[in-house]
Write an enzyme that holds these catalytic residues in place. Sequence first.
Site, PDB file in Angstrom:
ATOM      1  CG  ASN A  70       7.926   5.737 -17.009  1.00 43.88           C
ATOM      2  OD1 ASN A  70       7.485   5.742 -15.861  1.00 43.88           O
ATOM      3  ND2 ASN A  70       7.362   6.406 -17.996  1.00 43.88           N
ATOM      4  CG  HIS A 155       5.835  14.886 -27.814  1.00 43.72           C
ATOM      5  ND1 HIS A 155       5.739  13.987 -26.782  1.00 43.72           N
ATOM      6  CD2 HIS A 155       6.999  14.589 -28.448  1.00 43.72           C
ATOM      7  CE1 HIS A 155       6.794  13.194 -26.787  1.00 43.72           C
ATOM      8  NE2 HIS A 155       7.576  13.541 -27.785  1.00 43.72           N
ATOM      9  NE  ARG A 180       5.082  12.077 -30.198  1.00 45.83           N
ATOM     10  CZ  ARG A 180       5.040  11.233 -29.157  1.00 45.83           C
ATOM     11  NH1 ARG A 180       5.946  10.271 -29.051  1.00 45.83           N
ATOM     12  NH2 ARG A 180       4.136  11.334 -28.229  1.00 45.83           N
ATOM     13  CE1 TYR A 192       3.320   7.027 -25.986  1.00 45.17           C
ATOM     14  CE2 TYR A 192       3.169   7.705 -28.281  1.00 45.17           C
ATOM     15  CZ  TYR A 192       3.837   7.692 -27.073  1.00 45.17           C
ATOM     16  OH  TYR A 192       5.020   8.372 -26.952  1.00 45.17           O
ATOM     17  CG  ASP A 247       5.890   7.018 -31.011  1.00 42.67           C
ATOM     18  OD1 ASP A 247       5.979   5.884 -31.513  1.00 42.67           O
ATOM     19  OD2 ASP A 247       6.326   7.304 -29.873  1.00 42.67           O
ATOM     20  CG  HIS A 249       4.103   4.064 -28.224  1.00 46.10           C
ATOM     21  ND1 HIS A 249       3.660   3.437 -27.093  1.00 46.10           N
ATOM     22  CD2 HIS A 249       5.147   4.828 -27.845  1.00 46.10           C
ATOM     23  CE1 HIS A 249       4.402   3.821 -26.059  1.00 46.10           C
ATOM     24  NE2 HIS A 249       5.314   4.656 -26.497  1.00 46.10           N
ATOM     25  CD  GLU A 273       9.010   7.659 -31.983  1.00 42.65           C
ATOM     26  OE1 GLU A 273       8.947   8.858 -32.315  1.00 42.65           O
ATOM     27  OE2 GLU A 273       9.011   7.280 -30.803  1.00 42.65           O
ATOM     28  CD  GLU A 299       9.951   4.772 -27.691  1.00 39.91           C
ATOM     29  OE1 GLU A 299      10.081   5.807 -28.362  1.00 39.91           O
ATOM     30  OE2 GLU A 299       9.038   4.596 -26.883  1.00 39.91           O
ATOM     31  NE  ARG A 320      11.997   7.007 -31.360  1.00 41.86           N
ATOM     32  CZ  ARG A 320      12.169   8.198 -30.779  1.00 41.86           C
ATOM     33  NH1 ARG A 320      12.962   9.105 -31.295  1.00 41.86           N
ATOM     34  NH2 ARG A 320      11.554   8.483 -29.669  1.00 41.86           N
ATOM     35  CG  HIS A 349      13.151   7.342 -26.170  1.00 44.73           C
ATOM     36  ND1 HIS A 349      12.932   6.645 -25.015  1.00 44.73           N
ATOM     37  CD2 HIS A 349      11.944   7.794 -26.555  1.00 44.73           C
ATOM     38  CE1 HIS A 349      11.651   6.650 -24.720  1.00 44.73           C
ATOM     39  NE2 HIS A 349      11.018   7.345 -25.631  1.00 44.73           N
ATOM     40  CG  ASP A 353       9.764   8.180 -19.675  1.00 44.43           C
ATOM     41  OD1 ASP A 353       9.063   8.768 -20.509  1.00 44.43           O
ATOM     42  OD2 ASP A 353      10.435   7.178 -19.946  1.00 44.43           O
ATOM     43  CD  GLU A 376      10.807  11.870 -27.809  1.00 47.18           C
ATOM     44  OE1 GLU A 376       9.584  11.817 -27.752  1.00 47.18           O
ATOM     45  OE2 GLU A 376      11.544  10.869 -27.636  1.00 47.18           O
ATOM     46  CD1 TRP A 439      -0.738   2.882 -23.678  1.00 47.56           C
ATOM     47  CD2 TRP A 439       1.439   3.156 -23.301  1.00 47.56           C
ATOM     48  NE1 TRP A 439      -0.528   4.200 -23.365  1.00 47.56           N
ATOM     49  CE2 TRP A 439       0.792   4.391 -23.114  1.00 47.56           C
ATOM     50  CE3 TRP A 439       2.830   3.087 -23.108  1.00 47.56           C
ATOM     51  CZ2 TRP A 439       1.482   5.566 -22.763  1.00 47.56           C
ATOM     52  CZ3 TRP A 439       3.511   4.236 -22.747  1.00 47.56           C
ATOM     53  CH2 TRP A 439       2.836   5.476 -22.589  1.00 47.56           C
TER      54      TRP A 439
HETATM   55  O1  KDG Z   1       8.100   5.485 -20.704  1.00 48.23           O
HETATM   56  C1  KDG Z   1       7.614   5.364 -21.998  1.00 48.23           C
HETATM   57  C2  KDG Z   1       7.928   6.607 -22.790  1.00 48.23           C
HETATM   58  O2  KDG Z   1       9.285   6.880 -22.730  1.00 48.23           O
HETATM   59  C3  KDG Z   1       7.514   6.480 -24.239  1.00 48.23           C
HETATM   60  O3  KDG Z   1       6.164   6.160 -24.305  1.00 48.23           O
HETATM   61  C4  KDG Z   1       7.778   7.782 -24.972  1.00 48.23           C
HETATM   62  O4  KDG Z   1       7.461   6.709 -27.083  1.00 48.23           O
HETATM   63  C5  KDG Z   1       7.870   7.637 -26.441  1.00 48.23           C
HETATM   64  C6  KDG Z   1       8.522   8.718 -27.179  1.00 48.23           C
HETATM   65  O5  KDG Z   1       8.737   8.528 -28.367  1.00 48.23           O
HETATM   66  O6  KDG Z   1       8.842   9.735 -26.573  1.00 48.23           O
HETATM   67 MG    MG Z   2       8.265   6.634 -29.098  1.00 51.37          MG
END
Ligand code: KDG
Ligand code: MG
Length: 439
Positions: A70, A155, A180, A192, A247, A249, A273, A299, A320, A349, A353, A376, A439
């Site tokens: 991505n 999600h 999630r 996010y 998540d 993130h 996560e 991820e 993951r 993951h 994307d 997921e 992010w």
């Molecule tokens: O491209 C970034 C995404 O794949 C990511 O932000 C998705 O964190 C993610 C998730 O757990 O699906």
């Molecule tokens: Mg994630």
Amino acid sequence: MVGAATLAQPIAAQSTIRGEASMSTSSRGLPSLKITDVRVIVTCPGRNYVVVKVITSEPGLYGVGDATLNGRELAVATTLEKHIAPLLIGRDPEAVEDIWQYLYRGSYWRGGPVQMTALAGVDLALWDIKGKRAGMPVYQLLGGRTRRGALCYTHANGADFAEVEDQVRHAMERGFKVVRAQVAIPGLEGTYGVSSSTRAGEPALQTPANGLPSTELFEPGPYMRTVPKLFAYLRTKLGDEIELLHDAHERLAPVEAARFAKELEPYHLFYLEDPLRPEYKESFRLIREHSTTPIAMGELFNTLWDCVPLIKEQLIDYIRCDLGHIGAITNARKVAALAEAFQVKTAWHGPADIGPPTHAANVHVDISIPNFGVQEMVFFPEITQEVIPGAPEFKDGYMVVRDVPGLGTDVNEELAKKYPYQRAYLPTARRRDGSVQDW
Ligand code: KDG
Ligand code: MG
């Protein structure tokens, strides 16, 4: 951009590759096989995808892989076209492990998301070929079924607690047993996991019209005060039966993550996560010392060795990795085997994307290993399914793959041409003082 690889040298003309004559085998009484072409297809049916098509000397036999990274799609496509495709022509596509090692170690400059995504694309295509040639789905080649389907999660995102609750209820009605939950944070612009336009969608789709990255605001204080209240609310409204996860993130500092995990304990998350940035593996100890909230991570990992410290010290409960960014099945089955030895489960993951071949690979691995945890998933839009058909299907809370030889996915090259690449980036984030934030 859609195009076949332009090869600098006509390597296909060689009958054997130097030093490897004895490696090319004709097994099972089948004639020996060679890779004759590698096509790299960059297409945007809803969002950008990079598809790798490996063509063999057996008429009609080819494999399809996904090499989507991505926001860096063209870097991977160029790596594949200019550097990797020429190395593959003339090789035996059935030597999957040897090709993996050759591309990983043979480049000398190993690893990193661009190279590992390119390698994943090739690996998926080779497993697809192997399955087709054997007349078996890939999960059979990996040892056969260990379960009927892969327990999966979707999600639920919302601007406020009530909207998240609605989304969770909607998911439960569809049959999901794990969800999630992410919520917008008051006072922070953009969060996010929560898009204003596509609540249930993938946050990675939020690219402004000019194709440049957006900037969101993040502060750990409001985030950490809001999220435990979300889960308290959800448990009150929804009870204990539904499995919930969240998540983070990679946005928290170690001591923040430890406090956060501790404060989430009463709500019995399936897991928390990616609490920390991928660089700080030793900091996971701090989380473990303070909390029994199960932890998932990985991820952003690219290699087996990224996973080793967390798994061998049992600092996480779920690994993951993204199969699309760690060199796909050949590496994932090693990660899974390592994890099995330490009672860590998998939670690969599975965002929008990465393309259908990677989602299919996720499920082929999930249903053939003993230590699968959760998967997921996404529902691909119709247009994506037309261009890259064969994504695994959702059945009552589980993902299933089609029982056909190979991975079960394909690419419609003609249709792909109608959806050219569109520049797109992931969002970025900053703190209130203007400094860069993950992010
Ligand atoms: O491209 C970034 C995404 O794949 C990511 O932000 C998705 O964190 C993610 C998730 O757990 O699906
Ligand atoms: Mg994630």
